[in-house]
Scaffold this motif. Structure first.
Motif, PDB file in Angstrom:
ATOM      1  N   HIS A  60      30.417  35.555  16.400  1.00  0.00           N
ATOM      2  CA  HIS A  60      29.316  35.443  15.449  1.00  0.00           C
ATOM      3  C   HIS A  60      28.953  36.817  14.885  1.00  0.00           C
ATOM      4  CE1 HIS A  60      25.828  33.851  13.405  1.00  0.00           C
ATOM      5  NE2 HIS A  60      25.132  34.869  13.904  1.00  0.00           N
ATOM      6  N   LYS A  78      23.047  26.783   3.159  1.00  0.00           N
ATOM      7  CA  LYS A  78      24.279  27.469   2.786  1.00  0.00           C
ATOM      8  C   LYS A  78      24.506  27.295   1.283  1.00  0.00           C
ATOM      9  CE  LYS A  78      29.235  27.499   3.672  1.00  0.00           C
ATOM     10  NZ  LYS A  78      30.314  26.842   4.409  1.00  0.00           N
ATOM     11  N   HIS A  85      23.094  32.014   3.624  1.00  0.00           N
ATOM     12  CA  HIS A  85      23.493  31.179   4.763  1.00  0.00           C
ATOM     13  C   HIS A  85      22.378  31.175   5.803  1.00  0.00           C
ATOM     14  CE1 HIS A  85      25.984  29.309   7.776  1.00  0.00           C
ATOM     15  NE2 HIS A  85      27.022  29.316   6.966  1.00  0.00           N
ATOM     16  N   CYS A  87      22.652  30.779   8.933  1.00  0.00           N
ATOM     17  CA  CYS A  87      23.096  31.384  10.191  1.00  0.00           C
ATOM     18  C   CYS A  87      23.224  32.902  10.082  1.00  0.00           C
ATOM     19  CB  CYS A  87      24.424  30.777  10.638  1.00  0.00           C
ATOM     20  SG  CYS A  87      24.286  29.052  11.094  1.00  0.00           S
ATOM     21  N   TYR A  91      22.983  36.399  16.919  1.00  0.00           N
ATOM     22  CA  TYR A  91      23.386  35.277  17.768  1.00  0.00           C
ATOM     23  C   TYR A  91      22.215  34.706  18.566  1.00  0.00           C
ATOM     24  CZ  TYR A  91      26.132  32.594  21.148  1.00  0.00           C
ATOM     25  OH  TYR A  91      26.651  31.595  21.927  1.00  0.00           O
ATOM     26  N   LEU A  94      20.099  32.137  16.813  1.00  0.00           N
ATOM     27  CA  LEU A  94      20.693  30.869  16.385  1.00  0.00           C
ATOM     28  C   LEU A  94      20.161  29.721  17.219  1.00  0.00           C
ATOM     29  CD1 LEU A  94      24.480  31.797  16.079  1.00  0.00           C
ATOM     30  CD2 LEU A  94      22.918  31.295  14.196  1.00  0.00           C
ATOM     31  N   GLN A  98      24.016  25.666  16.693  1.00  0.00           N
ATOM     32  CA  GLN A  98      24.826  26.643  15.963  1.00  0.00           C
ATOM     33  C   GLN A  98      25.615  27.529  16.925  1.00  0.00           C
ATOM     34  OE1 GLN A  98      25.421  26.716  12.734  1.00  0.00           O
ATOM     35  NE2 GLN A  98      24.055  25.020  12.338  1.00  0.00           N
ATOM     36  N   LYS A  99      25.017  27.844  18.069  1.00  0.00           N
ATOM     37  CA  LYS A  99      25.757  28.581  19.097  1.00  0.00           C
ATOM     38  C   LYS A  99      26.950  27.741  19.569  1.00  0.00           C
ATOM     39  CE  LYS A  99      21.926  31.335  20.853  1.00  0.00           C
ATOM     40  NZ  LYS A  99      21.027  31.575  21.992  1.00  0.00           N
ATOM     41  N   LYS A 101      28.642  25.696  17.801  1.00  0.00           N
ATOM     42  CA  LYS A 101      29.674  25.766  16.757  1.00  0.00           C
ATOM     43  C   LYS A 101      30.534  27.015  16.946  1.00  0.00           C
ATOM     44  CE  LYS A 101      28.486  26.442  12.436  1.00  0.00           C
ATOM     45  NZ  LYS A 101      28.064  26.263  11.039  1.00  0.00           N
ATOM     46  N   ASP A 102      29.913  28.141  17.303  1.00  0.00           N
ATOM     47  CA  ASP A 102      30.678  29.358  17.584  1.00  0.00           C
ATOM     48  C   ASP A 102      31.589  29.150  18.793  1.00  0.00           C
ATOM     49  OD1 ASP A 102      29.689  30.985  15.483  1.00  0.00           O
ATOM     50  OD2 ASP A 102      27.877  31.412  16.634  1.00  0.00           O
TER      51      ASP A 102
END
Length: 120
Positions: A60, A78, A85, A87, A91, A94, A98-99, A101-102
């Motif tokens: 990230h 986005k 964005h 995000c 980190y 987030l 969303q974390k 997704k990383d």
């Protein structure tokens, strides 16, 4: 390293990210074949980061640095044209999804690289 395997890892991670987005009501992600070059390049950079040892947090941070270097900023949704964005935050700021997704990105890349013999 094999460029074919690296691109396969980028494609797989992009599609995993796209599936995650669809599951969360975001249908803005194009399929890999239709993705703009900047998006493919970003995924390829993310793969290189994983090869270099990045986990989700570092991945990230690298994404954020890349976005900042290319003029992106925080925005509530986005918007590639406005280069905004949601995000575009550290980190730790987030939301958990969303974390995740990383984490999915990194796990997908690692899986393809292991299958391709590029990671142990």
């Amino acid at each position: 390293m094999s460029n074919v395997i690296i691109e396969a890892a980028a494609r797989a991670a992009h599609e995993a990210n796209r599936a995650w987005c669809i599951a969360h009501g975001d249908i803005s992600q194009p399929a890999w074949e239709d993705a703009p070059e900047w998006q493919k390049s970003s995924a390829m950079n993310g793969v290189q980061g994983v090869i270099d040892g990045n986990g989700p947090r570092e991945s990230h941070a690298c994404w954020l640095a890349e976005k900042e270097a290319t003029g992106w900023k925080f925005g509530p949704v986005k918007d590639p044209e406005a280069k905004e964005h949601p995000c575009f935050v550290p980190y730790d700021e987030l939301p958990p999804e969303q974390k995740a997704k990383d984490g999915i990105f990194v796990a997908t890349v690692r899986s393809v690289l292991v299958a391709g013999g590029l990671l142990a």
